[in-house]
Scaffold this motif. Structure first.
Motif, mmCIF file in Angstrom:
data_model
loop_
_atom_site.group_PDB
_atom_site.id
_atom_site.type_symbol
_atom_site.label_atom_id
_atom_site.label_comp_id
_atom_site.label_asym_id
_atom_site.label_seq_id
_atom_site.Cartn_x
_atom_site.Cartn_y
_atom_site.Cartn_z
ATOM 1 N N SER A 85 52.260 18.764 41.170
ATOM 2 C CA SER A 85 51.935 19.751 39.983
ATOM 3 C C SER A 85 52.415 18.989 38.702
ATOM 4 O O SER A 85 53.322 17.891 38.885
ATOM 5 N N GLU A 86 52.157 19.674 37.543
ATOM 6 C CA GLU A 86 52.805 18.879 36.396
ATOM 7 C C GLU A 86 53.747 19.820 35.471
ATOM 8 O O GLU A 86 53.583 21.279 35.506
ATOM 9 N N VAL A 87 54.472 19.398 34.974
ATOM 10 C CA VAL A 87 55.340 20.044 33.951
ATOM 11 C C VAL A 87 55.589 19.387 32.779
ATOM 12 O O VAL A 87 55.392 18.095 32.669
ATOM 13 N N ILE A 88 55.476 20.116 31.676
ATOM 14 C CA ILE A 88 55.625 19.669 30.153
ATOM 15 C C ILE A 88 57.047 19.576 29.905
ATOM 16 O O ILE A 88 57.593 21.008 29.974
ATOM 17 N N ALA A 89 57.532 18.574 29.177
ATOM 18 C CA ALA A 89 59.064 18.745 29.006
ATOM 19 C C ALA A 89 58.998 18.373 27.285
ATOM 20 O O ALA A 89 58.297 17.446 27.030
ATOM 21 N N ILE A 90 59.624 19.555 26.462
ATOM 22 C CA ILE A 90 59.592 19.245 25.199
ATOM 23 C C ILE A 90 61.087 18.949 24.699
ATOM 24 O O ILE A 90 61.931 20.101 24.992
ATOM 25 N N GLU A 91 61.275 18.202 23.706
ATOM 26 C CA GLU A 91 62.498 18.063 23.267
ATOM 27 C C GLU A 91 62.438 18.827 21.750
ATOM 28 O O GLU A 91 61.757 18.461 20.893
ATOM 29 N N GLY A 92 63.313 19.952 21.731
ATOM 30 C CA GLY A 92 63.273 20.699 20.531
ATOM 31 C C GLY A 92 63.927 20.113 19.327
ATOM 32 O O GLY A 92 64.580 19.230 19.535
ATOM 33 N N GLY A 93 63.340 20.609 18.106
ATOM 34 C CA GLY A 93 64.100 20.307 16.708
ATOM 35 C C GLY A 93 63.560 19.407 15.971
ATOM 36 O O GLY A 93 64.008 18.809 14.871
ATOM 37 N N HIS A 94 62.529 18.871 16.450
ATOM 38 C CA HIS A 94 61.682 17.466 15.609
ATOM 39 C C HIS A 94 60.752 18.411 14.708
ATOM 40 O O HIS A 94 59.707 19.407 15.303
ATOM 41 N N LYS A 95 60.750 18.028 13.610
ATOM 42 C CA LYS A 95 59.681 18.612 12.596
ATOM 43 C C LYS A 95 58.356 18.269 12.754
ATOM 44 O O LYS A 95 58.169 17.017 12.945
ATOM 45 N N LEU A 96 57.341 19.022 12.603
ATOM 46 C CA LEU A 96 56.132 18.738 12.646
ATOM 47 C C LEU A 96 55.340 18.412 11.350
ATOM 48 O O LEU A 96 55.699 19.024 10.131
ATOM 49 N N ASN A 97 54.658 17.280 11.295
ATOM 50 C CA ASN A 97 53.768 16.944 9.985
ATOM 51 C C ASN A 97 52.763 16.185 10.260
ATOM 52 O O ASN A 97 52.610 15.468 11.144
ATOM 53 N N GLY A 98 51.590 16.400 9.269
ATOM 54 C CA GLY A 98 50.505 15.512 9.270
ATOM 55 C C GLY A 98 49.392 16.509 9.619
ATOM 56 O O GLY A 98 49.577 17.827 9.480
ATOM 57 N N THR A 99 48.202 15.941 10.419
ATOM 58 C CA THR A 99 47.131 16.648 10.282
ATOM 59 C C THR A 99 46.655 16.835 11.933
ATOM 60 O O THR A 99 46.595 15.958 12.669
ATOM 61 N N VAL A 100 46.044 18.086 12.128
ATOM 62 C CA VAL A 100 45.604 18.294 13.677
ATOM 63 C C VAL A 100 44.338 18.924 13.446
ATOM 64 O O VAL A 100 43.994 19.630 12.516
ATOM 65 N N ALA A 108 63.534 25.013 20.172
ATOM 66 C CA ALA A 108 64.644 25.382 20.899
ATOM 67 C C ALA A 108 65.973 24.214 20.742
ATOM 68 O O ALA A 108 65.108 23.034 20.556
ATOM 69 N N ASP A 109 67.110 24.588 21.046
ATOM 70 C CA ASP A 109 67.899 23.491 21.196
ATOM 71 C C ASP A 109 68.001 22.854 22.516
ATOM 72 O O ASP A 109 68.186 23.324 23.514
ATOM 73 N N GLY A 110 67.756 21.477 22.584
ATOM 74 C CA GLY A 110 67.501 20.765 23.757
ATOM 75 C C GLY A 110 66.192 20.698 24.566
ATOM 76 O O GLY A 110 65.125 20.973 23.849
ATOM 77 N N ILE A 111 66.185 20.539 25.615
ATOM 78 C CA ILE A 111 64.857 20.299 26.247
ATOM 79 C C ILE A 111 64.342 21.633 27.114
ATOM 80 O O ILE A 111 65.087 22.322 27.981
ATOM 81 N N THR A 112 63.103 21.956 26.974
ATOM 82 C CA THR A 112 62.249 22.688 27.650
ATOM 83 C C THR A 112 61.483 22.292 28.628
ATOM 84 O O THR A 112 60.662 21.485 28.214
ATOM 85 N N GLU A 113 61.487 22.912 29.678
ATOM 86 C CA GLU A 113 60.491 22.363 30.860
ATOM 87 C C GLU A 113 59.580 23.520 31.197
ATOM 88 O O GLU A 113 59.937 24.607 31.676
ATOM 89 N N ILE A 114 58.221 23.106 30.938
ATOM 90 C CA ILE A 114 57.158 24.171 31.246
ATOM 91 C C ILE A 114 56.335 24.131 32.486
ATOM 92 O O ILE A 114 55.852 22.797 32.540
ATOM 93 N N SER A 115 56.414 24.586 33.520
ATOM 94 C CA SER A 115 56.004 24.519 34.704
ATOM 95 C C SER A 115 54.442 25.236 34.944
ATOM 96 O O SER A 115 54.300 25.991 33.613
ATOM 97 N N ASN A 116 53.472 24.999 35.690
ATOM 98 C CA ASN A 116 52.378 25.682 35.615
ATOM 99 C C ASN A 116 51.331 25.366 34.576
ATOM 100 O O ASN A 116 50.742 26.326 33.805
#
Ligand code: EPZ
Length: 421
Positions: free
Chosen positions: A2-17, A384-392
């Motif tokens: 299965s897959e997990v998404i790992a996010i490193e927090g603290g990076h600012k978002l900029n640009g267009t979605v 968040a501060d650090g890495i968050t791993e989201i399962s499912n």
């Protein structure tokens, strides 16, 4: 695997979605296509797993299905009305729209009880009551419904609750009934108007979409057409919340602002700076000092239940106590436990929760319990501060097209990891 998404927090978002086509319109439009006697082309189809699951069901019905990027062409002219009892039915609750469409066209349909996110009890009694009112006989055994009618006769139907699904499903049968059907206390969500626009292009005669009374004059035949799906107001709202939480200057494009009025006013109340520019909204992230607010979910145009979970992630950063009262799905709070694992301070009560902010969040291993919980955890992971791993992660992929890529383009540090089950 299965897959997990790992996010490193603290990076600012900029640009267009750019927001994709609306999932909750798409999953109704695709089954509605079987009502046509010739090919239908749909533009703006989102790249989400629910669309793939519906494609499997269309092929089981011997429809020709061709998907190329965001264009879907379906030819239902050689449709075989076989029982829909495969695993694909379990993949999403919206499989039930085949009930109304096949009952409308063939006066007979056999289908397994649908699946979907666990948000508490999700009966389909209002759908079935509507079909019976139109003249269908319904039997249920081995988890499978059989609906049959000599003929469908237009009638007056009052919905005890302004159910989105029941409103659409009853319409899908009523468009091919004899005579006039009036649905009272109908849901008014924009996705309903989008489905009515498709049916009208097919030759259906429907008035009142977007109001609480919808009138349908049955017709003998419905033909193929082309249609463009409206933007996904829930995806757009999720990105507005993400931009408020982690953005510096984010442009969210392909929005119908009127579809998001309740969220936009809540975000303004929190102190989020936004600017409407045509079909886009710019979110300025300089103010991260948010006011606590109270939210009460309602049917459209009230505050969307689908957005209370993502907003809860942002409310953990508001100063003071916010509260979320959930009037649509009283048990839609499984995201709170996951957010508390990251340092949030959320207390649950009957059909509501209290969010005590402002609490710093820290990366943790968390579980997406349903689609919008997954969205809330993405938002929390971004700040968040650090890495968050989201399962499912499969829950997230049901409703957010190419979410990783969209976030990476905005500057997020996010990746998918395959893990052994
Ligand atoms: C649609 O679900 C959406 N799903 C949901 O989005 C959304 O949360 C919901 O509408 C409310 O806006 C799709 O469109 C595929 P309802 P639906 O019928 O049609 C009760 C997401 O995250 N009810 O308006 O199932 C029901 O239990 C999903 O994208 C009955 O009691 O919603 C619930 O309490 C989650 N009997 C309330 O009505 C019925 O026969 C709302 O249901 C039908 C519904």
């Amino acid at each position: 695997m299965s897959e997990v998404i790992a996010i490193e927090g603290g990076h600012k978002l900029n640009g267009t979605v750019v927001v994709s086509g609306a999932k909750n319109a798409t999953v109704a439009l695709i089954p509605a296509i079987v009502l046509a006697d010739s090919p239908v082309t749909v533009y703006g189809v989102p790249n989400i797993s629910d669309v793939d699951a519906l494609g499997v069901l269309l092929r089981e019905l011997n429809c020709e299905v061709d998907k190329n990027d965001d264009v879907l062409v379906v030819d239902p002219s050689n449709l075989k009305n076989i029982p829909l009892v495969s695993d694909a039915v379990d993949k999403l609750r919206a499989s039930y729209y085949f009930m109304g469409a096949l009952l409308g066209k063939y006066k007979r349909v056999k289908i397994k009880m649908p699946g979907g996110c666990y948000l508490g009890p999700r009966p389909i009694d209002l759908h079935l009551k509507g079909f019976e009112a139109l003249g269908a006989k319904i039997t249920y055994e081995d988890d499978t419904y059989l609906l049959e009618a000599e003929e469908l006769i237009g009638t007056q139907i009052y919905l005890d609750f302004a159910s989105v699904g029941a409103t659409i499903n009853i319409m899908l049968a009523a468009v091919r009934a004899k005579g006039k059907t009036v649905i009272e206390n109908a849901a008014k969500e924009p996705e309903i108007i989008d489905v009515v626009n498709l049916l009208t292009k097919m030759g259906a005669k429907i008035r009142g979409a977007g109001t609480d009374t919808i009138t349908i004059e049955g017709v003998e035949h419905l033909k193929g057409c082309t249609h463009e799906i409206i933007p996904d107001r829930i995806e757009a709202g999720t990105f507005l919340i993400m931009a408020a939480a982690a953005g510096e200057r984010v442009i969210i494009q392909n929005i119908i602002p009127q579809h998001l009025e309740s969220l936009i006013s809540k975000l303004k109340e929190m102190g989020v700076k936004m600017e409407n520019v045509g079909d886009s909204i710019i979110v300025y992230g300089d103010n991260k000092n948010f006011n606590a607010v109270d939210v009460r979910t309602q049917v459209y145009p009230g505050f969307a239940t689908d957005l209370q979970q993502p907003l809860t992630a942002l409310l953990t950063q508001a100063n003071g106590q916010s509260q979320v009262i959930e009037t649509i799905y009283p048990e839609r709070f499984r995201h709170c436990e996951q957010l508390n694992k990251m340092g949030a301070n959320i207390e649950l009560d009957e059909s509501m929760c209290y969010i005590n902010g402002k609490t710093p969040l820290k990366g943790a291993k968390v579980e997406a319990t349903d689609l919008r919980c997954g969205a809330a955890l993405l938002i929390a992971g971004l700040i968040a501060d650090g890495i968050t791993e989201i399962s499912n992660v499969y829950h997230i992929d049901r409703g957010y097209a190419n979410i990783d890529q969209k976030l990476i383009t905005l500057g997020a540090v996010i990746r998918r990891i395959k893990v052994d089950d």
